[in-house]
Design a protein around this motif. Structure first.
Motif, PDB file in Angstrom:
ATOM      1  N   SER A 143      40.635  34.374  37.846  1.00 28.06           N
ATOM      2  CA  SER A 143      39.599  34.464  36.801  1.00 28.06           C
ATOM      3  C   SER A 143      38.393  35.257  37.289  1.00 28.06           C
ATOM      4  CB  SER A 143      39.129  33.063  36.387  1.00 28.06           C
ATOM      5  OG  SER A 143      40.194  32.347  35.845  1.00 28.06           O
ATOM      6  N   ALA A 144      38.145  35.225  38.596  1.00 27.26           N
ATOM      7  CA  ALA A 144      36.968  35.895  39.148  1.00 27.26           C
ATOM      8  C   ALA A 144      37.238  37.372  39.441  1.00 27.26           C
ATOM      9  CB  ALA A 144      36.549  35.186  40.441  1.00 27.26           C
ATOM     10  N   ASP A 145      38.461  37.842  39.186  1.00 24.18           N
ATOM     11  CA  ASP A 145      38.823  39.212  39.570  1.00 24.18           C
ATOM     12  C   ASP A 145      38.702  40.155  38.370  1.00 24.18           C
ATOM     13  OD1 ASP A 145      40.103  41.574  40.427  1.00 24.18           O
ATOM     14  OD2 ASP A 145      41.238  40.417  41.906  1.00 24.18           O
TER      15      ASP A 145
END
Ligand SMILES: Nc1nc2c(ncn2[C@@H]2O[C@H](COP(=O)(O)OP(=O)(O)OP(=O)(O)O)[C@@H](O)[C@H]2O)c(=O)[nH]1
Length: 265
Positions: free
Chosen positions: A234-236
Motif C-alpha cells: 500500500s505504501a509503494d
C-alpha cells in the motif's frame, strides 16, 4: 506453401458471421515458448506457458490464430513491463482488435547466499506477467509466488517446547501504476521479509541453526503474512492495486491454512 497456393485457399476466418455475438477472448492457450526475462542482474532465460487472447467483433467469423505465434516469433526483447506492453500493442494491431490479454507463466530464479556459511544456491519462484487492454490504457500485472517459512505464534505461546512450522507459498499480484517500473526482486523481498524466515536452496549446519531460531523469534499467522505484505504494498507508489495470498502447508493437519486480500484498502 507458396503465396500463390495460399491465395487460392478459402479464408473461412475472414468470412461474415450472422449470429451477432461478440467474443471477449479468443486466441491461443498454453503455448510453451522460450523467453528471456530482464532482471537487475542481467537477462535470465526461462520457458514460459503463454496465453494470448483478443476480442472478436460480432460480424467476424474467426480470429487469425497464426498471427499470435507470428508476433511471438518476431518479438525479440527481454521481458519487462515496458516490452510486455509493446508485445500487447503488437498483438492488438496485428489482430486488428480493441482489447486483449497476454499472460506468461514461468519459473524465475534468484541466486542467494546462505545466512551464515555464505553457501551459494538458486531459489525458484513462479513468475506470472500479464498485460491487459480493455477500455483504458494497457495495464501490467506482475505476480510472484515465493516460498517461505511460517511458524505458528499460538503454538509457540501454548507449548512447553518448540512450535509447529510450515512451508508457505505467498502470491503477490501487483498491477503497476502507469509507466511504473517494479523489479520482481522487490516483490520477493517484501514477501520474504514478512515471513517467519526465508528459504535457501543450500543450508549448512550453522545456517540450519540460524533459520530454526530466526523462525522461532519471528512467529506469524497466515493472517499476519498477508497483512504485513499489504502494508508494504500500500505504501509503494509504483503499485496501483494488488492481491496477496498465502497458503500455509500445515504440518499438524493434512490441509492448508489460507488467506487472501486485495488492496489498497
Ligand atoms: N479462428 C480459428 N482458427 C483456427 C481454429 N482452429 C485452428 N485454426 C487455425 O487457423 C490457422 C490458419 O488461419 P489464419 O491464422 O487466419 O491463417 P491465414 O489466413 O493463412 O493467415 P492471415 O492471412 O494472416 O490471416 C492455423 O494456424 C490454425 O491454428 C479455430 O477454432 N478458430
Amino acid at each position: 506453401m507458396n503465396i500463390m497456393n495460399a491465395a487460392l485457399l478459402p479464408d473461412v476466418q475472414s468470412s461474415e458471421d450472422s449470429r451477432n455475438i461478440v467474443i471477449q477472448k479468443v486466441g491461443v492457450k498454453s503455448v510453451t515458448y522460450p523467453v528471456r526475462i530482464a532482471t537487475e542482474d542481467g537477462v535470465q532465460p526461462s520457458v514460459a506457458t503463454i496465453d494470448m487472447y483478443v476480442s472478436l467483433p460480432a460480424q467476424a467469423k474467426g480470429t487469425h490464430m497464426s498471427r499470435f505465434l507470428e508476433v511471438l516469433e518476431e518479438f525479440n526483447a527481454p521481458l519487462s513491463s515496458k516490452s510486455l506492453s509493446t508485445l500487447m500493442s503488437l498483438v492488438l494491431s496485428r489482430l486488428d482488435a480493441d482489447s486483449g490479454m497476454i499472460e506468461l507463466r514461468m519459473p524465475y530464479f534468484v541466486r542467494k547466499t546462505a545466512p551464515v556459511s555464505g553457501a551459494p544456491s538458486l531459489l525458484d519462484h513462479q513468475l506470472t506477467l500479464r498485460a491487459e487492454k480493455a477500455n483504458g490504457p494497457i495495464t501490467i500485472t506482475q505476480q510472484i509466488q515465493t516460498p517461505v517459512t511460517s511458524l505458528c505464534p499460538c503454538s509457540k505461546e501454548i507449548s512447553l517446547y518448540g512450535a509447529h512450522n510450515q512451508r508457505s507459498h505467498i502470491i503477490i499480484a501487483a498491477t503497476l501504476a502507469e509507466d511504473a517500473v517494479l523489479p520482481v526482486r522487490d516483490l520477493i523481498e517484501i514477501a520474504e521479509s514478512s515471513a517467519s524466515c526465508q528459504l535457501w536452496g543450500v543450508l549448512k549446519r550453522p545456517d540450519e541453526k540460524f533459520v530454526t531460531e530466526r523462525a522461532y523469534e519471528n512467529p506469524k499467522f497466515v493472517e499476519d503474512l498477508v497483512r504485513d505484505i499489504a502494508v508494504a504494498l500500500s505504501a509503494d507508489p509504483r503499485i496501483a492495486r494488488f492481491e496477496v495470498s498465502s497458503e500455509n502447508f500445515e504440518s499438524i493437519h493434512n490441509h492448508s491454512a489460507f488467506a487472501w486480500l486485495s488492496g489498497p484498502q
